[in-house]
Scaffold this motif. Structure first.
Motif, short mmCIF file in Angstrom:
data_model
loop_
_atom_site.label_atom_id
_atom_site.label_comp_id
_atom_site.label_asym_id
_atom_site.label_seq_id
_atom_site.Cartn_x
_atom_site.Cartn_y
_atom_site.Cartn_z
N ILE A 23 0.66 -1.15 -0.03
CA ILE A 23 -0.07 -0.21 -0.20
C ILE A 23 0.86 1.48 -0.14
N LYS A 24 0.56 2.36 -0.98
CA LYS A 24 1.46 3.30 -0.91
C LYS A 24 0.74 4.20 -0.01
N VAL A 25 2.27 5.47 0.36
CA VAL A 25 1.55 6.14 1.28
C VAL A 25 0.84 7.23 0.81
N GLU A 26 0.18 7.45 -0.51
CA GLU A 26 -0.65 8.05 -0.99
C GLU A 26 -1.70 8.08 -0.35
N THR A 27 -2.23 6.42 -0.62
CA THR A 27 -3.00 6.12 -0.50
C THR A 27 -3.75 5.40 0.73
N MET A 28 -2.44 5.31 1.59
CA MET A 28 -3.19 5.60 3.03
C MET A 28 -3.46 7.38 3.38
N SER A 29 -2.97 8.51 3.03
CA SER A 29 -2.76 9.35 3.05
C SER A 29 -4.46 9.87 2.84
N LYS A 30 -4.90 9.56 1.71
CA LYS A 30 -6.70 9.06 0.84
C LYS A 30 -7.76 8.11 1.69
N HIS A 31 -7.12 6.86 1.82
CA HIS A 31 -8.21 6.03 2.57
C HIS A 31 -8.20 6.96 4.37
N THR A 32 -6.82 7.39 5.09
CA THR A 32 -7.08 8.08 5.93
C THR A 32 -7.53 9.13 6.09
N GLY A 33 -7.76 10.17 5.49
CA GLY A 33 -8.13 11.50 5.45
C GLY A 33 -7.25 12.34 6.38
N ILE A 34 -5.92 11.70 5.77
CA ILE A 34 -4.88 12.53 7.47
C ILE A 34 -3.52 12.83 5.25
N PRO A 35 -3.38 14.12 5.40
CA PRO A 35 -3.10 15.45 4.92
C PRO A 35 -1.45 13.97 4.46
N LEU A 36 -0.53 14.44 3.55
CA LEU A 36 0.00 13.44 3.04
C LEU A 36 1.70 13.57 3.15
N GLY A 37 2.04 15.19 3.34
CA GLY A 37 2.87 15.75 4.27
C GLY A 37 3.00 14.70 6.01
N SER A 38 1.60 14.92 6.72
CA SER A 38 1.54 14.89 8.14
C SER A 38 1.08 13.38 8.34
N TYR A 39 1.05 12.41 6.89
CA TYR A 39 1.07 11.00 7.28
C TYR A 39 2.16 10.33 7.57
N SER A 40 3.22 11.36 6.15
CA SER A 40 4.61 11.19 6.33
C SER A 40 5.63 11.33 7.28
N CYS A 41 4.97 12.23 8.58
CA CYS A 41 5.49 12.33 9.10
C CYS A 41 4.97 11.49 10.46
N LEU A 42 3.86 11.01 10.47
CA LEU A 42 3.80 10.25 11.61
C LEU A 42 4.01 8.99 11.45
#
Length: 203
Positions: A23-42
């Motif tokens: 699963i790509k980071v972009e997919t996680m960001s989209k499905h969790t509703g967490i902005p991409l930059g914030s998801y990467s930092c998490l």
């Protein structure tokens, strides 16, 4: 930010599971509703993981909290073991139920008024072909279910399901009835999940 061994363990385990599932980071960001930059930092541990974000991520990964929490609780000397066990139990109760392939099959069958046996049969009837198409759409909308798993249940080649999925996306632009049926299947799926959630809380 001060080092937090538990947080570090959780985020590194989440990253490993995500990569293993492809699963790509972009997919996680989209499905969790967490902005991409914030998801990467998490995921890199630059931001501390909140409970809300943890549950969102676990839901998208199709993973239980026990799979990402340190197994040897007693090794974390600064954390009371009994408190953590209680916290995990409460946290698990809050985690929404996962969508399973059987739920999607049930929702699609109810929408098209067919049986699972009909759906898995070799029949090429138009209504059954469309029902399989909608099942593929619902599977694709999750991050953790795969068309290959649906193909095993429906006894169909994964390439034909993939082709069917592309046709569905094209048809949705002009076929109002298909859009209505997809929405109806989504509603039934959400109702199934709510019922599962109620049962989960009662247990």
């Amino acid at each position: 930010m001060p080092t937090d061994p538990v947080n570090d363990f959780v985020v590194s385990t989440i990253r490993r599971i995500r990569i293993e599932k492809g699963i790509k980071v972009e997919t996680m960001s989209k499905h969790t509703g967490i902005p991409l930059g914030s998801y990467s930092c998490l995921e890199t541990g630059r931001y501390r993981m909140s409970l809300e974000n943890l549950f969102r991520i676990l839901h998208v990964l199709g993973t239980d909290i026990h799979q990402v929490w340190p197994g040897e609780i007693t090794t974390w000397a600064h954390v009371d073991e009994e408190f953590i066990r209680e916290w995990i139990a409460k946290a698990r109760a809050r985690q929404p139920p996962m969508i399973e392939l059987e739920d999607i099959i049930e929702a699609v069958c109810a929408t098209y008024d067919v049986t699972p046996e009909d759906l898995c049969s070799p029949s090429r009837k138009r209504i059954l072909a469309e029902a399989r198409m909608v099942a593929a759409v619902l599977v694709k909308e999750t991050a953790y279910l795969a068309l290959v798993d649906l193909s095993r249940i429906l006894k169909r080649d994964v390439s034909s399901l993939s082709h069917s999925l592309k046709r569905a996306h094209n048809r949705m632009f002009w076929d109002r009835l298909l859009r209505l049926r997809i929405r109806a299947a989504r509603r039934r799926l959400n109702n199934l999940l709510r019922a599962k959630s109620r049962r989960h809380k009662e247990e």
